[in-house]
Design a protein around this motif. Structure first.
Motif, mmCIF file in Angstrom:
data_model
loop_
_atom_site.group_PDB
_atom_site.id
_atom_site.type_symbol
_atom_site.label_atom_id
_atom_site.label_comp_id
_atom_site.label_asym_id
_atom_site.label_seq_id
_atom_site.Cartn_x
_atom_site.Cartn_y
_atom_site.Cartn_z
ATOM 1 N N PRO A 1 0.832 -1.215 0.000
ATOM 2 C CA PRO A 1 0.000 0.000 0.000
ATOM 3 C C PRO A 1 0.866 1.265 0.000
ATOM 4 O O PRO A 1 1.887 1.331 0.679
ATOM 5 N N VAL A 2 0.430 2.259 -0.796
ATOM 6 C CA VAL A 2 1.200 3.498 -0.931
ATOM 7 C C VAL A 2 0.954 4.437 0.235
ATOM 8 O O VAL A 2 -0.067 4.355 0.916
ATOM 9 N N GLN A 3 1.899 5.348 0.442
ATOM 10 C CA GLN A 3 1.745 6.418 1.426
ATOM 11 C C GLN A 3 0.850 7.484 0.791
ATOM 12 O O GLN A 3 0.918 7.726 -0.422
ATOM 13 N N GLN A 4 0.013 8.122 1.588
ATOM 14 C CA GLN A 4 -0.944 9.106 1.088
ATOM 15 C C GLN A 4 -0.269 10.159 0.211
ATOM 16 O O GLN A 4 0.683 10.800 0.630
ATOM 17 N N GLY A 5 -0.728 10.317 -1.045
ATOM 18 C CA GLY A 5 -0.223 11.342 -1.958
ATOM 19 C C GLY A 5 1.104 11.001 -2.615
ATOM 20 O O GLY A 5 1.681 11.842 -3.306
ATOM 21 N N LYS A 6 1.608 9.805 -2.420
ATOM 22 C CA LYS A 6 2.897 9.401 -2.990
ATOM 23 C C LYS A 6 2.700 8.150 -3.848
ATOM 24 O O LYS A 6 1.735 7.403 -3.659
ATOM 25 N N PRO A 7 3.629 7.882 -4.767
ATOM 26 C CA PRO A 7 3.490 6.690 -5.611
ATOM 27 C C PRO A 7 4.097 5.430 -4.992
ATOM 28 O O PRO A 7 4.022 4.365 -5.582
ATOM 29 N N TYR A 8 4.733 5.564 -3.804
ATOM 30 C CA TYR A 8 5.452 4.451 -3.210
ATOM 31 C C TYR A 8 4.961 4.171 -1.788
ATOM 32 O O TYR A 8 4.326 5.010 -1.147
ATOM 33 N N CYS A 9 5.342 3.000 -1.276
ATOM 34 C CA CYS A 9 5.063 2.655 0.117
ATOM 35 C C CYS A 9 5.985 3.479 1.018
ATOM 36 O O CYS A 9 6.884 4.167 0.540
ATOM 37 N N GLU A 10 5.776 3.363 2.317
ATOM 38 C CA GLU A 10 6.529 4.184 3.278
ATOM 39 C C GLU A 10 8.039 3.982 3.148
ATOM 40 O O GLU A 10 8.810 4.941 3.147
ATOM 41 N N ALA A 11 8.488 2.750 3.006
ATOM 42 C CA ALA A 11 9.930 2.466 2.926
ATOM 43 C C ALA A 11 10.533 3.051 1.654
ATOM 44 O O ALA A 11 11.612 3.655 1.683
ATOM 45 N N HIS A 12 9.853 2.909 0.533
ATOM 46 C CA HIS A 12 10.394 3.417 -0.725
ATOM 47 C C HIS A 12 10.296 4.943 -0.810
ATOM 48 O O HIS A 12 11.114 5.573 -1.473
ATOM 49 N N VAL A 13 9.309 5.535 -0.131
ATOM 50 C CA VAL A 13 9.238 6.997 -0.061
ATOM 51 C C VAL A 13 10.464 7.527 0.670
ATOM 52 O O VAL A 13 11.057 8.543 0.292
ATOM 53 N N GLY A 14 10.906 6.808 1.699
ATOM 54 C CA GLY A 14 12.087 7.225 2.448
ATOM 55 C C GLY A 14 13.341 7.237 1.598
ATOM 56 O O GLY A 14 14.276 8.001 1.848
ATOM 57 N N VAL A 15 13.396 6.409 0.583
ATOM 58 C CA VAL A 15 14.550 6.363 -0.313
ATOM 59 C C VAL A 15 14.391 7.370 -1.449
ATOM 60 O O VAL A 15 15.336 8.063 -1.827
ATOM 61 N N ALA A 16 13.187 7.464 -1.992
ATOM 62 C CA ALA A 16 12.961 8.297 -3.174
ATOM 63 C C ALA A 16 12.889 9.782 -2.850
ATOM 64 O O ALA A 16 13.398 10.605 -3.612
ATOM 65 N N PHE A 17 12.261 10.143 -1.753
ATOM 66 C CA PHE A 17 12.069 11.541 -1.408
ATOM 67 C C PHE A 17 12.864 11.861 -0.148
ATOM 68 O O PHE A 17 12.452 11.514 0.953
ATOM 69 N N GLN A 18 14.002 12.518 -0.330
ATOM 70 C CA GLN A 18 14.842 12.867 0.813
ATOM 71 C C GLN A 18 14.757 14.358 1.054
ATOM 72 O O GLN A 18 14.617 15.129 0.108
ATOM 73 N N PRO A 19 14.861 14.784 2.298
ATOM 74 C CA PRO A 19 14.805 16.215 2.586
ATOM 75 C C PRO A 19 15.937 16.959 1.877
ATOM 76 O O PRO A 19 17.032 16.425 1.705
ATOM 77 N N MET A 20 15.695 18.177 1.472
ATOM 78 C CA MET A 20 16.673 18.979 0.741
ATOM 79 C C MET A 20 17.937 19.190 1.557
ATOM 80 O O MET A 20 19.034 19.090 1.024
ATOM 81 N N SER A 21 17.823 19.454 2.840
ATOM 82 C CA SER A 21 19.019 19.720 3.649
ATOM 83 C C SER A 21 19.918 18.499 3.708
ATOM 84 O O SER A 21 21.141 18.617 3.674
ATOM 85 N N ALA A 22 19.357 17.293 3.779
ATOM 86 C CA ALA A 22 20.171 16.084 3.824
ATOM 87 C C ALA A 22 20.955 15.907 2.531
ATOM 88 O O ALA A 22 22.124 15.544 2.528
ATOM 89 N N ARG A 23 20.330 16.190 1.392
ATOM 90 C CA ARG A 23 21.022 16.074 0.109
ATOM 91 C C ARG A 23 22.114 17.130 0.000
ATOM 92 O O ARG A 23 23.194 16.863 -0.498
ATOM 93 N N ARG A 24 21.807 18.325 0.460
ATOM 94 C CA ARG A 24 22.779 19.435 0.358
ATOM 95 C C ARG A 24 24.012 19.127 1.211
ATOM 96 O O ARG A 24 25.134 19.352 0.797
#
Length: 189
Positions: free
Chosen positions: A162-185
Motif C-alpha cells: 500500500p502506498v503512502q498518502q499522496g505518494k506513488p510508493y510505500c513508506e519504505a520506498h518513499v524514504g529512499v525516493a524523497f529525501q529532505p533537501m538539507s540532507a542532500r545538500r
C-alpha cells in the motif's frame, strides 16, 4: 479547389512572367503559395526566366510545353562501401556521461545509492522481502510502483505494498525516493 485547365494556364502564364508563388496564389484564389509551388514542380516549370529577362517588356514568354505526367520509378538503392579500418580507435578512451548497458546485464552501482542512509536501505531490504511482487499490469493508484530488478529479465517486479498518502510508493520506498533537501545538500559537501 481543383486544378482546371484554365487555372493551370493562368499559373503557367504568370510563372513564365516571373510572378511569385504568393502572387499567383492570390490571383487564382482558393490556393496557397505551397499549392502553387507544388503544381509548378509537378508540371516541370521549375526553371524560371532570370529577373532581368522578366523585366524586359518586349520579351515574350514561351508557352510551356505540354508535359505528360511522369511515372514514378522506384529509387535505386546504392549500398554504401564498407570501410576496412575502424572509424574510431577501439583503444581510445571516450568520455561520456551515459554508459549503454546491454539488456540482461547488471547495472553498475548508481551514485544516488551511495547517498542513501544505511537505515533507509535496511528498511527497504526488509520491506522488499514482504513485497507483493506484482507485474506492471497489476499496478493501481493504491499499490507501490517501486521497480525491483532488471526490466529485461524475468525476475522483474514492482513492490505492490500500500502506498503512502499522496505518494506513488510505500513508506519504505518513499524514504529512499524523497529525501529532505538539507540532507542532500549536506552530502554534497
Amino acid at each position: 479547389m481543383s486544378w482546371t485547365d484554365d487555372r493551370v494556364e493562368t499559373l503557367k502564364k504568370m510563372w513564365g512572367e516571373g510572378q511569385s508563388a504568393s502572387q499567383i496564389a492570390k490571383e487564382l484564389g482558393g490556393v496557397t503559395r505551397n499549392a502553387v509551388i507544388g503544381k509548378v514542380h509537378r508540371l516541370g516549370l521549375s526553371n524560371r526566366a532570370t529577373a532581368g529577362a522578366a523585366a524586359k517588356p518586349d520579351a515574350k514568354a514561351k508557352p510551356a510545353p505540354k508535359v505528360e505526367p511522369k511515372v514514378k520509378e522506384a529509387p535505386v538503392r546504392v549500398k554504401p562501401e564498407l570501410k576496412t579500418e575502424p572509424a574510431i580507435d577501439p583503444n581510445a578512451v571516450i568520455p561520456s556521461r551515459k554508459q549503454i548497458i546491454p539488456a540482461g546485464q547488471p547495472l553498475p552501482p548508481q551514485p544516488s545509492a551511495n547517498e542513501i542512509s544505511p537505515e533507509a536501505l535496511a528498511k527497504v531490504n526488509e520491506i522488499e522481502k514482504k513485497a507483493k511482487k506484482i507485474s506492471l499490469m497489476e499496478l493501481t493508484e493504491r499499490t507501490c510502483k517501486w521497480p525491483v530488478g532488471d526490466p529485461a529479465t524475468e525476475d522483474f517486479w514492482f513492490c505492490g505494498l500500500p502506498v503512502q498518502q499522496g505518494k506513488p510508493y510505500c513508506e519504505a520506498h518513499v524514504g529512499v525516493a524523497f529525501q529532505p533537501m538539507s540532507a542532500r545538500r549536506d552530502r554534497r559537501r
